[in-house]
Design a protein around this motif. Structure first.
Motif, mmCIF file in Angstrom:
data_model
loop_
_atom_site.group_PDB
_atom_site.id
_atom_site.type_symbol
_atom_site.label_atom_id
_atom_site.label_comp_id
_atom_site.label_asym_id
_atom_site.label_seq_id
_atom_site.Cartn_x
_atom_site.Cartn_y
_atom_site.Cartn_z
ATOM 1 N N VAL A 316 -7.456 -23.079 -12.658
ATOM 2 C CA VAL A 316 -7.754 -23.838 -11.453
ATOM 3 C C VAL A 316 -9.137 -24.455 -11.584
ATOM 4 O O VAL A 316 -9.993 -23.957 -12.322
ATOM 5 C CB VAL A 316 -7.692 -22.960 -10.181
ATOM 6 C CG1 VAL A 316 -6.309 -22.402 -9.981
ATOM 7 C CG2 VAL A 316 -8.725 -21.853 -10.238
ATOM 8 N N GLN A 317 -9.337 -25.565 -10.869
ATOM 9 C CA GLN A 317 -10.630 -26.231 -10.867
ATOM 10 C C GLN A 317 -10.957 -26.650 -9.438
ATOM 11 O O GLN A 317 -10.059 -26.964 -8.650
ATOM 12 C CB GLN A 317 -10.613 -27.440 -11.791
ATOM 13 C CG GLN A 317 -9.539 -28.467 -11.452
ATOM 14 C CD GLN A 317 -9.443 -29.569 -12.483
ATOM 15 O OE1 GLN A 317 -10.161 -29.576 -13.470
ATOM 16 N NE2 GLN A 317 -8.534 -30.517 -12.258
ATOM 17 N N PHE A 318 -12.256 -26.638 -9.115
ATOM 18 C CA PHE A 318 -12.710 -26.974 -7.774
ATOM 19 C C PHE A 318 -13.495 -28.276 -7.839
ATOM 20 O O PHE A 318 -14.463 -28.388 -8.591
ATOM 21 C CB PHE A 318 -13.585 -25.857 -7.202
ATOM 22 C CG PHE A 318 -12.836 -24.567 -6.993
ATOM 23 C CD1 PHE A 318 -12.120 -24.354 -5.830
ATOM 24 C CD2 PHE A 318 -12.839 -23.582 -7.978
ATOM 25 C CE1 PHE A 318 -11.433 -23.170 -5.633
ATOM 26 C CE2 PHE A 318 -12.149 -22.401 -7.795
ATOM 27 C CZ PHE A 318 -11.440 -22.184 -6.618
ATOM 28 N N GLU A 319 -13.052 -29.243 -7.058
ATOM 29 C CA GLU A 319 -13.691 -30.551 -7.048
ATOM 30 C C GLU A 319 -15.148 -30.420 -6.599
ATOM 31 O O GLU A 319 -15.432 -29.883 -5.524
ATOM 32 C CB GLU A 319 -12.935 -31.486 -6.097
ATOM 33 C CG GLU A 319 -13.457 -32.904 -6.086
ATOM 34 C CD GLU A 319 -12.656 -33.799 -5.151
ATOM 35 O OE1 GLU A 319 -12.993 -34.984 -5.053
ATOM 36 O OE2 GLU A 319 -11.704 -33.301 -4.530
ATOM 37 N N LYS A 320 -16.065 -30.915 -7.435
ATOM 38 C CA LYS A 320 -17.511 -30.864 -7.184
ATOM 39 C C LYS A 320 -18.004 -29.435 -6.956
ATOM 40 O O LYS A 320 -19.043 -29.225 -6.338
ATOM 41 C CB LYS A 320 -17.880 -31.730 -5.978
ATOM 42 C CG LYS A 320 -17.565 -33.211 -6.160
ATOM 43 C CD LYS A 320 -17.937 -34.012 -4.933
ATOM 44 C CE LYS A 320 -17.601 -35.478 -5.125
ATOM 45 N NZ LYS A 320 -17.929 -36.286 -3.923
ATOM 46 N N GLY A 321 -17.255 -28.452 -7.454
ATOM 47 C CA GLY A 321 -17.667 -27.061 -7.327
ATOM 48 C C GLY A 321 -17.544 -26.503 -5.928
ATOM 49 O O GLY A 321 -18.071 -25.418 -5.635
ATOM 50 N N LEU A 322 -16.827 -27.200 -5.028
ATOM 51 C CA LEU A 322 -16.683 -26.766 -3.636
ATOM 52 C C LEU A 322 -15.448 -25.892 -3.484
ATOM 53 O O LEU A 322 -14.401 -26.152 -4.089
ATOM 54 C CB LEU A 322 -16.564 -27.976 -2.712
ATOM 55 C CG LEU A 322 -17.732 -28.974 -2.739
ATOM 56 C CD1 LEU A 322 -17.405 -30.194 -1.892
ATOM 57 C CD2 LEU A 322 -19.001 -28.306 -2.235
ATOM 58 N N ALA A 323 -15.556 -24.851 -2.650
ATOM 59 C CA ALA A 323 -14.414 -23.965 -2.396
ATOM 60 C C ALA A 323 -14.461 -23.500 -0.949
ATOM 61 O O ALA A 323 -15.496 -23.038 -0.465
ATOM 62 C CB ALA A 323 -14.440 -22.770 -3.328
ATOM 63 N N LYS A 324 -13.336 -23.637 -0.257
ATOM 64 C CA LYS A 324 -13.178 -23.147 1.115
ATOM 65 C C LYS A 324 -12.267 -21.928 1.050
ATOM 66 O O LYS A 324 -11.135 -22.012 0.573
ATOM 67 C CB LYS A 324 -12.561 -24.240 1.991
ATOM 68 C CG LYS A 324 -12.201 -23.812 3.397
ATOM 69 C CD LYS A 324 -13.409 -23.649 4.269
ATOM 70 C CE LYS A 324 -13.000 -23.412 5.723
ATOM 71 N NZ LYS A 324 -14.148 -23.048 6.570
ATOM 72 N N GLN A 348 -16.080 -20.993 -11.510
ATOM 73 C CA GLN A 348 -16.983 -22.149 -11.511
ATOM 74 C C GLN A 348 -17.108 -22.820 -10.143
ATOM 75 O O GLN A 348 -17.455 -24.005 -10.057
ATOM 76 C CB GLN A 348 -16.534 -23.190 -12.552
ATOM 77 C CG GLN A 348 -16.357 -22.656 -13.950
ATOM 78 C CD GLN A 348 -17.610 -21.924 -14.464
ATOM 79 O OE1 GLN A 348 -18.704 -22.451 -14.364
ATOM 80 N NE2 GLN A 348 -17.425 -20.733 -14.998
ATOM 81 N N ALA A 349 -16.822 -22.088 -9.065
ATOM 82 C CA ALA A 349 -17.089 -22.609 -7.724
ATOM 83 C C ALA A 349 -18.545 -22.305 -7.390
ATOM 84 O O ALA A 349 -18.941 -21.139 -7.344
ATOM 85 C CB ALA A 349 -16.152 -21.971 -6.703
ATOM 86 N N ARG A 350 -19.334 -23.327 -7.148
ATOM 87 C CA ARG A 350 -20.765 -23.130 -6.941
ATOM 88 C C ARG A 350 -21.168 -23.224 -5.472
ATOM 89 O O ARG A 350 -22.197 -22.705 -5.073
ATOM 90 C CB ARG A 350 -21.542 -24.175 -7.750
ATOM 91 C CG ARG A 350 -21.460 -23.929 -9.243
ATOM 92 C CD ARG A 350 -22.184 -22.623 -9.615
ATOM 93 N NE ARG A 350 -21.966 -22.236 -11.003
ATOM 94 C CZ ARG A 350 -21.117 -21.308 -11.389
ATOM 95 N NH1 ARG A 350 -20.402 -20.657 -10.490
ATOM 96 N NH2 ARG A 350 -20.968 -21.010 -12.657
ATOM 97 N N SER A 351 -20.383 -23.910 -4.681
ATOM 98 C CA SER A 351 -20.658 -24.009 -3.241
ATOM 99 C C SER A 351 -19.466 -23.420 -2.505
ATOM 100 O O SER A 351 -18.406 -24.055 -2.400
ATOM 101 C CB SER A 351 -20.884 -25.471 -2.836
ATOM 102 O OG SER A 351 -21.131 -25.567 -1.459
ATOM 103 N N ILE A 352 -19.647 -22.194 -2.002
ATOM 104 C CA ILE A 352 -18.528 -21.441 -1.422
ATOM 105 C C ILE A 352 -18.691 -21.374 0.093
ATOM 106 O O ILE A 352 -19.709 -20.906 0.600
ATOM 107 C CB ILE A 352 -18.470 -20.017 -2.004
ATOM 108 C CG1 ILE A 352 -18.317 -20.087 -3.530
ATOM 109 C CG2 ILE A 352 -17.335 -19.231 -1.381
ATOM 110 C CD1 ILE A 352 -18.480 -18.744 -4.216
ATOM 111 N N ASP A 353 -17.683 -21.867 0.797
ATOM 112 C CA ASP A 353 -17.647 -21.788 2.262
ATOM 113 C C ASP A 353 -16.652 -20.688 2.633
ATOM 114 O O ASP A 353 -15.446 -20.917 2.680
ATOM 115 C CB ASP A 353 -17.218 -23.137 2.845
ATOM 116 C CG ASP A 353 -17.202 -23.124 4.374
ATOM 117 O OD1 ASP A 353 -17.631 -22.112 4.960
ATOM 118 O OD2 ASP A 353 -16.761 -24.124 4.970
#
Length: 722
Positions: A316-324, A348-353
């Motif tokens: 899996v990949q997260f666009e721009k490192g964003l994850a909700k 590789q998720a760098r911004s986690i909400d």
């Protein structure tokens, strides 16, 4: 009779008066007058009584006549009413008879229609086999079809027999009819299976729902339909099952549970009271099978996932490192938050909400990843459990990764070893790095006690927040001057944990143990080398940013200087061009502007101003001036100048156009005030035809009217250089 008596009395009184002495004659006259008055009064009363009696007799006669008329009218009305009622009853009887006949015909027709339609369908299908005498068969089918749209059952019955007779004479129809009947039976069996399946799903939904909500108003409303459905399924009567299923569907809809029921279909299975009602499928097995302490994560596989998608390699990949992300169970602990964050960081998720509360179940498609322990899923109530299962069965969420209980145990053992290592570092007298002691995990404030490199320490703490989340949630770092200050803050509950060097933490540890306060050494640990490396990286970054800022400011200054130089050059060119225009057209512009001002001034100075050229050309400005004069304002001074001059198009011809600025001062003696007024006036000079055209006027502060006039006339200035 009475008048002679009155006359005799008067005569006798007169004779007596004549023979009486003079002093007695006056009394006798008075007596006679009194007697006459009384006689007149008696006569008047008598006449009044007779008149009253006559009126009473007339009124009595009128009353009797009226009563007689009323009785006659009532008798007439009663007769009419009885006649109308009789007629209405006769009509009702006829209508009732006709309605009954129509009902009988309709009932008879209703019994015949299924047979007729089935026969028409069979005959129509038989036509496709190319039987002989097609026209005769088509005519019989057409006649019967037309009759089914009417209301004559006898005609339908007759045409049914006619079509049957026609079909019986056709070779091959008997075999065809047998095959058609077999097909109908198979379709009927399929319909029965679908109804039975739906009824079974409704029963399992009722049972599952009742286990969770046994005493709610919705449950009480569903119980009658559920009980009837259970009895119908036990009877094996198809019609009864179908009717009970329809009533169950209505009850589910009225209870507002349609979405929950749809989610439960193909998810629940028939279960006894001591077994789980969740049906294990190939898609949901990963959530059901395994240890209850396993932490299961699901990834959004729908096209509308916020950020996540599958990579070419299968991961899996997260666009721009964003994850909700969220956790799908109430009351989850910090350990689950840490597990989910760590898993996302590994991906590789760098911004986690990550939601602080449980998932918003009404919109699960808004999350990239969902996490839940199997034991937490087993404890969920029916509605949230079905919501998640339905997403899985619809293939909108798929398994991502499961952190097993064994993996969690190994991770905790590693953490414990790291914690012991940190404890040993604090207990030694060496200045061997920096760590955190937690006294109150519920307090999110952290006291920061460091001598230098404050920014590097804060940067390290920011990077360690996720690792700390399994032990304490830090939302605020408070700088303290020393460990005494920090310890005081712990006692006052201003801070729940302290970050400092190992030497300082040793002092804090001893104080906490001595005063029997909670004392937990955190897992994250920063060596002195790490802090030095962070400090160097930050210093280098500052230098780089300063250089970038300096370069940017230098470039901006050069560009600004060039822009200023260019602006000055353009202004000089514009001024030179404008001077040339005014030298060339100055006299012509001045004369045309003066002509405009002259026409306006003349309209100011006359009482017949509405017939002047100035008013015809500039009605708004002239009328505005005269409105002022009507309120005692007087003209004090008048001045005009060229505002603009050039070429305007009128009728497709380029003509001279003058735009003048007219300014004047007015005085009001009554008010003791002065007023400065200014108008912009524009018009086209058509010298070829000796006309002044399309005059317009506006206040000097409002250029919109003049600009619009310029645009409409394609005005080109020979006075102002652009």
């Amino acid at each position: 009779m009475r008048r002679p008596i009155l006359t005799a009395i008067c005569v006798a009184a007169f004779t007596a008066t004549a023979n009486a002495p003079a002093h007695a004659q006056l009394n006798v006259g008075t007596f006679i007058n009194e007697m006459a008055r009384r006689a007149q009064e008696a006569e008047r009363q008598r006449l009044q009584i007779e008149q009253q009696q006559r009126a009473e007799r007339a009124l009595a006669l009128e009353q009797k006549r009226y009563e007689a008329e009323v009785r006659a009218q009532q008798k007439l009305d009663q007769d009419r009413k009885e006649a109308l009622l009789a007629a209405e009853q006769a009509d009702l009887d006829r209508i009732a008879k006709a309605a009954e006949e129509a009902r009988l015909r309709a009932a008879s027709l209703e019994r015949l229609l299924p047979e007729a339609r089935q026969l028409i369908a069979d005959a129509t299908a038989f036509l496709k086999t190319n039987p002989p005498r097609v026209i005769e068969l088509v005519e019989a089918i057409s006649n019967l079809d037309a009759a089914t749209k009417g209301d004559d059952p006898n005609k339908v019955a007759s045409l049914i027999e006619t079509l049957k007779a026609s079909l019986r004479t056709r070779a091959g129809f008997d075999r065809f009819a047998v095959e058609r009947e077999g097909l109908r039976q198979r379709e009927l069996e399929q319909s029965r299976n679908q109804v039975n399946k739906l009824a079974g799903q409704q029963r399992e939904f009722f049972n599952f729902y009742f286990r969770e909500f046994s005493v709610t108003p919705s449950t009480q409303a569903l119980v009658p339909a559920a009980a009837e459905l259970e009895r119908a399924l036990s009877s094996s009567d198809f019609r009864r099952i179908e009717e009970a299923s329809n009533r169950a569907a209505v009850a589910i809809r009225n209870a507002g549970l349609v979405n929950e029921f749809n989610k439960s279909r193909d998810v629940l299975e028939h279960a006894s009271d001591d077994t789980n009602a969740i049906r294990r499928t190939e898609r949901n097995a990963f959530l059901i099978d395994g240890s209850g302490e396993d932490f299961v994560t699901l990834v959004n596989s729908s096209p509308k996932a916020p950020h996540v998608s599958r990579a070419l390699g299968g991961g899996v990949q997260f666009e721009k490192g964003l994850a909700k992300a969220c956790i799908y169970e109430p009351g989850f602990d910090k350990r689950q938050t840490y597990l989910l964050k760590q898993l996302l960081l590994d991906l590789q998720a760098r911004s986690i909400d990550l939601d602080a509360a449980e998932c918003t179940r009404s919109d699960l498609g808004n999350y990239d990843v969902i996490g839940i322990r199997r034991s937490g899923f087993a404890r969920l109530k029916s509605s949230p459990a079905l919501a998640l299962l339905s997403e899985i069965e619809a293939d909108r969420f798929r398994p991502l990764k499961t952190v097993t209980s064994e993996e969690q145990l190994r991770a905790r053992e590693i953490e414990e070893r790291e914690r012991e290592r940190n404890r040993a570092a604090i207990a030694s007298d060496k200045d061997d790095g920096y760590g955190i002691i937690i006294s109150d995990a519920k307090n999110s404030n952290l006291c920061l006690v460091v001598d230098s490199r404050l920014r590097a320490h804060k940067t390290w703490l920011d990077g360690s927040v996720d690792r700390l989340s399994s032990e304490v949630v830090v939302s605020n770092a408070i700088e303290k001057t020393g460990m005494d200050d920090a310890y005081r803050s712990i006692q006052r509950q201003e801070c729940g944990s302290v970050y400092s060097s190992s030497k300082e933490l040793k002092k804090l540890n001893e104080a906490l143990v001595r005063d029997r306060l909670p004392d937990v050494i955190s897992v994250p640990w920063a060596t002195s080398a790490e802090i030095q490396a962070i400090e160097k990286r930050l210093t280098d970054e500052d230098a780089r940013i300063k250089q970038i800022d300096y370069d940017r400011r230098q470039k901006a200054a050069i560009e600004r200087e060039a822009e200023d130089r260019k602006s000055k050059e353009e202004a000089a060119k514009r001024e030179n061009r404008q001077n040339q225009l005014r030298a060339q057209f100055g006299n012509l512009a001045a004369s045309t502007a003066a002509a405009v001002a002259k026409d306006v001034r003349e309209s100011f100075d006359t009482t017949d101003w509405q017939s002047t050229v100035g008013f015809a050309q500039f009605p708004w400005a002239v009328a505005a001036y005269h409105r002022l004069t009507q309120t005692r304002w007087e003209l004090q001074s008048f001045d005009s100048q060229v505002e603009d001059f050039g070429t305007a198009y009128w009728g497709g011809r380029p003509l001279e156009a003058a735009i003048a600025r007219v300014s004047f001062r007015m005085r009001n003696r009554i008010l003791g005030q002065y007023k400065d007024v200014c108008f912009i006036l524009a018009r086209v000079n058509d010298t070829e035809f000796g006309m002044r055209r399309d005059g317009v006027s506006a206040d000097c502060t409002d250029f919109r009217e003049i600009e619009s006039w310029k645009a409409n006339h394609k005005f080109e200035s020979r006075w102002v250089a652009e």
